[in-house]
Design a protein around this motif. Structure first.
Motif, PDB file in Angstrom:
ATOM      1  N   ALA A   1       0.841  -1.190   0.000  1.00 13.71           N
ATOM      2  CA  ALA A   1       0.000   0.000   0.000  1.00 13.71           C
ATOM      3  C   ALA A   1       0.879   1.245   0.000  1.00 13.71           C
ATOM      4  O   ALA A   1       1.940   1.268   0.632  1.00 13.71           O
ATOM      5  CB  ALA A   1      -0.910  -0.004   1.224  1.00 13.71           C
ATOM      6  N   ASP A  64       0.228   2.799   8.990  1.00  6.76           N
ATOM      7  CA  ASP A  64      -0.889   1.929   8.596  1.00  6.76           C
ATOM      8  C   ASP A  64      -1.737   1.657   9.837  1.00  6.76           C
ATOM      9  O   ASP A  64      -1.338   0.909  10.728  1.00  6.76           O
ATOM     10  CB  ASP A  64      -0.364   0.603   8.026  1.00  6.76           C
ATOM     11  CG  ASP A  64      -1.491  -0.379   7.709  1.00  6.76           C
ATOM     12  OD1 ASP A  64      -2.653   0.058   7.613  1.00  6.76           O
ATOM     13  OD2 ASP A  64      -1.186  -1.589   7.570  1.00  6.76           O
ATOM     14  N   THR A  66      -5.056   0.729   9.354  1.00  8.47           N
ATOM     15  CA  THR A  66      -6.224   0.033   8.798  1.00  8.47           C
ATOM     16  C   THR A  66      -6.101  -1.459   9.095  1.00  8.47           C
ATOM     17  O   THR A  66      -5.133  -2.102   8.679  1.00  8.47           O
ATOM     18  CB  THR A  66      -6.322   0.246   7.275  1.00  8.47           C
ATOM     19  OG1 THR A  66      -6.410   1.641   7.006  1.00  8.47           O
ATOM     20  CG2 THR A  66      -7.538  -0.474   6.701  1.00  8.47           C
ATOM     21  N   ASP A  98      -5.141  -7.605   3.377  1.00 12.56           N
ATOM     22  CA  ASP A  98      -4.716  -6.379   4.047  1.00 12.56           C
ATOM     23  C   ASP A  98      -4.199  -5.404   2.999  1.00 12.56           C
ATOM     24  O   ASP A  98      -3.723  -5.812   1.923  1.00 12.56           O
ATOM     25  CB  ASP A  98      -3.630  -6.695   5.075  1.00 12.56           C
ATOM     26  CG  ASP A  98      -3.277  -5.479   5.924  1.00 12.56           C
ATOM     27  OD1 ASP A  98      -4.163  -5.016   6.671  1.00 12.56           O
ATOM     28  OD2 ASP A  98      -2.140  -4.991   5.818  1.00 12.56           O
ATOM     29  N   ASN A  99      -4.264  -4.103   3.319  1.00 11.04           N
ATOM     30  CA  ASN A  99      -3.785  -3.099   2.379  1.00 11.04           C
ATOM     31  C   ASN A  99      -2.283  -3.176   2.147  1.00 11.04           C
ATOM     32  O   ASN A  99      -1.762  -2.685   1.163  1.00 11.04           O
ATOM     33  CB  ASN A  99      -4.184  -1.698   2.850  1.00 11.04           C
ATOM     34  CG  ASN A  99      -3.626  -1.378   4.238  1.00 11.04           C
ATOM     35  OD1 ASN A  99      -3.179  -2.269   4.954  1.00 11.04           O
ATOM     36  ND2 ASN A  99      -3.650  -0.116   4.611  1.00 11.04           N
ATOM     37  N   SER A 100      -1.592  -3.830   3.070  1.00 11.09           N
ATOM     38  CA  SER A 100      -0.147  -3.978   2.898  1.00 11.09           C
ATOM     39  C   SER A 100       0.209  -5.112   1.955  1.00 11.09           C
ATOM     40  O   SER A 100       1.349  -5.213   1.490  1.00 11.09           O
ATOM     41  CB  SER A 100       0.512  -4.235   4.254  1.00 11.09           C
ATOM     42  OG  SER A 100       0.159  -5.517   4.741  1.00 11.09           O
TER      43      SER A 100
END
Length: 337
Positions: A1, A64, A66, A98-100
């Protein structure tokens, strides 16, 4: 992300010089000003006209916060493994993102699930330590029946015309086991006061486990009369003659329990140490339907007589089998020469 951090947010470095206005350049900015999660260091370089330089750094930190997303596998229902109170079903795996782009999934699932419902918690964790969880239910049902063994059958001689009292200790208890704890045993068919009538009574023993599974086994309690002979069974009768078989039905202590309403019925004849058998025959018509005749003058208070014909028999020891009120297999002997 990544996160877009525009130049306006980054700002502009300022530089001074003793002679000339320096030129400032910047390095380390990602393409498109898209900064990854974590800390990125930017380097600012100031140079004057004669080549003197100076540098300064700026840190851009993208946090992060989120949490990941996670979906637990479907709930599972299984049955206990035979002989155990647990199961080890396949429960599947949770799905997470996950956004990562990186997420670790764990659960608190045991290696074996006990009977009942267990909640499995699935947890997704991203590199920044953000977590999310989802629950899955694993239900283990016990469908296995208990095992039960009834106590041994009991045979008792009546003590009165009503039968006899057979104590609970004499009846014994059924033995039951189950794959899960807590199995109870109950019985049905035991008369009030444990007073068993003459004849055969069936007791049903039931084992019930904690899940409501049941198993049954039966025990028979047989009460019979004692037979008191009013003839000498060792005295041989002449072949072809009539033997007056006289007897009374007695209690365990010898008390006469004979009664006119009690039907004593001759069933068959068998010969000792031989395979020969036959049907009893009466002499004359004193014993219609092969029933013994009640005679109130026999014994103390009456007894039974059967005028047995020996004309179709052979020499030897014979047994006369009879029932009382249609029950039992009573046997008495006589001799023929």
């Amino acid at each position: 992300a990544t996160v877009l951090v525009p130049d306006t947010a980054l700002g502009t470095a300022t530089a001074t010089d003793n002679c000339f206005t320096p030129t400032v350049t910047r390095s380390g900015v990602p393409t498109g000003n898209l900064f990854p999660i974590g800390t990125t260091t930017l380097t600012y370089n100031a140079a004057d006209l004669v080549g003197n330089t100076a540098t300064a750094t700026q840190r851009v930190t993208v946090v992060d916060d989120t949490p990941p997303t996670i979906t637990a596998p479907p709930n599972v229902t299984a049955s206990t493994v035979p002989g155990t109170c647990a199961a080890a079903p396949a429960i599947g795996s949770a799905t997470a993102s996950d956004n990562s782009g990186i997420v670790a999934v764990t659960s608190n699932a045991p290696a074996s699930f006990p009977k009942g419902t267990t909640t499995v918690t699935w947890t997704a964790t991203d590199p920044s330590g953000n977590t999310a969880s989802a629950a899955q239910l694993v239900a283990v049902n016990d469908l296995e029946l208990p095992m039960i063994i009834a106590p041994a059958n009991v045979t008792v001689t009546a003590t009165s015309a009503s039968g006899a009292v057979v104590s609970s200790a004499a009846l014994g208890s059924a033995a039951a086991t189950d794959n899960c704890p807590a199995v109870s045993v109950s019985s049905s068919g035991i008369p009030a006061g444990n007073l068993f009538p003459i004849g055969t009574t069936i007791i049903t023993w039931t084992a019930t486990d904690a899940s409501g599974n049941t198993a049954r086994a039966t025990q028979t309690v047989t009460l019979s009369y004692a037979v008191c002979l009013l003839y000498d069974p060792t005295k041989p009768a002449k072949l072809g003659s009539t033997i007056p078989i006289k007897l009374t039905l007695c209690g365990a202590d010898g008390t006469n329990l004979s009664a006119a309403a009690t039907v004593v019925h001759a069933v068959r004849l068998t010969k000792a140490n031989d395979t020969v058998s036959g049907t009893p025959e009466d002499s004359g018509s004193a014993n219609p339907d092969n029933d013994f005749r009640f005679d109130p003058t026999l014994g103390v208070s009456g007894g039974y007589i059967y005028n047995l014909s020996t004309k179709n028999l052979s020499s030897g020891t014979w047994s006369l089998h009879f029932t009382v009120n249609g029950q039992g297999d009573y046997t008495i002997q006589f001799q023929v020469k």
